[in-house]
Design a protein around this motif. Structure first.
Motif, short mmCIF file in Angstrom:
data_model
loop_
_atom_site.label_atom_id
_atom_site.label_comp_id
_atom_site.label_asym_id
_atom_site.label_seq_id
_atom_site.Cartn_x
_atom_site.Cartn_y
_atom_site.Cartn_z
N ASN A 80 38.20 30.73 29.04
CA ASN A 80 37.73 29.39 28.68
C ASN A 80 38.72 28.33 29.14
O ASN A 80 39.88 28.64 29.45
CB ASN A 80 37.55 29.30 27.17
N SER A 81 38.27 27.10 29.18
CA SER A 81 39.13 25.96 29.58
C SER A 81 39.88 26.28 30.86
O SER A 81 41.10 26.10 30.95
CB SER A 81 40.11 25.63 28.45
N LEU A 82 39.15 26.77 31.84
CA LEU A 82 39.78 27.21 33.08
C LEU A 82 40.46 26.04 33.80
O LEU A 82 39.97 24.90 33.78
CB LEU A 82 38.76 27.87 33.99
N LYS A 83 41.57 26.37 34.44
CA LYS A 83 42.35 25.39 35.19
C LYS A 83 42.37 25.81 36.66
O LYS A 83 42.17 26.98 36.99
CB LYS A 83 43.78 25.33 34.66
N VAL A 84 42.64 24.85 37.52
CA VAL A 84 42.70 25.15 38.95
C VAL A 84 43.72 26.26 39.21
O VAL A 84 43.50 27.13 40.05
CB VAL A 84 43.05 23.88 39.75
N GLU A 85 44.81 26.24 38.46
CA GLU A 85 45.85 27.25 38.67
C GLU A 85 45.44 28.65 38.20
O GLU A 85 46.20 29.60 38.40
CB GLU A 85 47.16 26.83 37.99
N ASP A 86 44.28 28.79 37.58
CA ASP A 86 43.77 30.11 37.24
C ASP A 86 43.09 30.77 38.43
O ASP A 86 42.69 31.94 38.36
CB ASP A 86 42.77 30.04 36.08
N TRP A 109 42.98 51.37 39.76
CA TRP A 109 42.76 49.93 39.95
C TRP A 109 41.42 49.67 40.61
O TRP A 109 40.96 50.46 41.43
CB TRP A 109 43.84 49.35 40.85
N GLY A 110 40.81 48.56 40.24
CA GLY A 110 39.61 48.12 40.89
C GLY A 110 39.92 47.35 42.16
O GLY A 110 41.09 47.12 42.49
N GLN A 111 38.87 46.93 42.85
CA GLN A 111 39.03 46.22 44.12
C GLN A 111 39.34 44.74 43.93
O GLN A 111 39.78 44.08 44.87
CB GLN A 111 37.75 46.36 44.95
N GLY A 112 39.12 44.25 42.74
CA GLY A 112 39.41 42.84 42.46
C GLY A 112 38.16 41.98 42.55
O GLY A 112 37.22 42.28 43.28
N THR A 113 38.17 40.92 41.79
CA THR A 113 37.08 39.94 41.84
C THR A 113 37.70 38.54 41.89
O THR A 113 38.65 38.24 41.17
CB THR A 113 36.14 40.10 40.62
N LEU A 114 37.17 37.72 42.77
CA LEU A 114 37.77 36.41 43.02
C LEU A 114 37.24 35.39 42.01
O LEU A 114 36.03 35.25 41.83
CB LEU A 114 37.46 35.94 44.44
N VAL A 115 38.16 34.68 41.40
CA VAL A 115 37.83 33.56 40.53
C VAL A 115 38.38 32.29 41.18
O VAL A 115 39.58 32.21 41.46
CB VAL A 115 38.43 33.74 39.13
#
Length: 119
Positions: A80-86, A109-115
């Motif tokens: 929640n309250s996501l910031k650009v630096e996240d 480990w998984g392959q990763g997901t982009l946020v």
């Protein structure tokens, strides 16, 4: 054990996103499952993790904005309250025990997901 992440995407600053991580496969037990994130050129950092008993650990920098939860071997990260630096690639990992002739502590480990958080 296989780890599969989902839920990444593009979100405006101040918005919310929920990531999912499903761990499955042959193991004597799946213990801690956690989320880490990595920005290009920087080290991967722990975001949060949760034990099989529900104990949680969070990075101090999150300021209470993220919540990790678990349903058997599926883990969710509510952001929640996501910031650009996240903005980062978020990786899930599962620590498990595999026993054959002897038992081993392993990690998958998984392959990763982009946020991506936009301003």
């Amino acid at each position: 054990v296989e780890v599969v992440e989902s839920g990444g995407g593009l979100v405006p600053a101040g918005g919310s996103l929920r990531l999912s991580c499903a761990a499955s496969g042959t193991a004597s037990s799946i213990n801690d499952i956690g989320w880490s994130r990595q920005v290009p050129g920087k080290r991967r950092e722990l975001v949060a993790r949760i034990s099989s008993g529900g104990d949680t650990t969070y990075a101090d920098s999150l300021e209470g904005r993220f919540t990790i939860s678990r349903d058997k071997n599926t883990v969710y990260l509510q952001m929640n309250s996501l910031k650009v630096e996240d903005t980062a690639v978020y990786y899930c990992n599962a620590e498990f025990v595999y026993c054959a002739d002897m038992c081993h502590d392993l990690s998958a480990w998984g392959q990763g997901t982009l946020v991506t958080v936009t301003s």
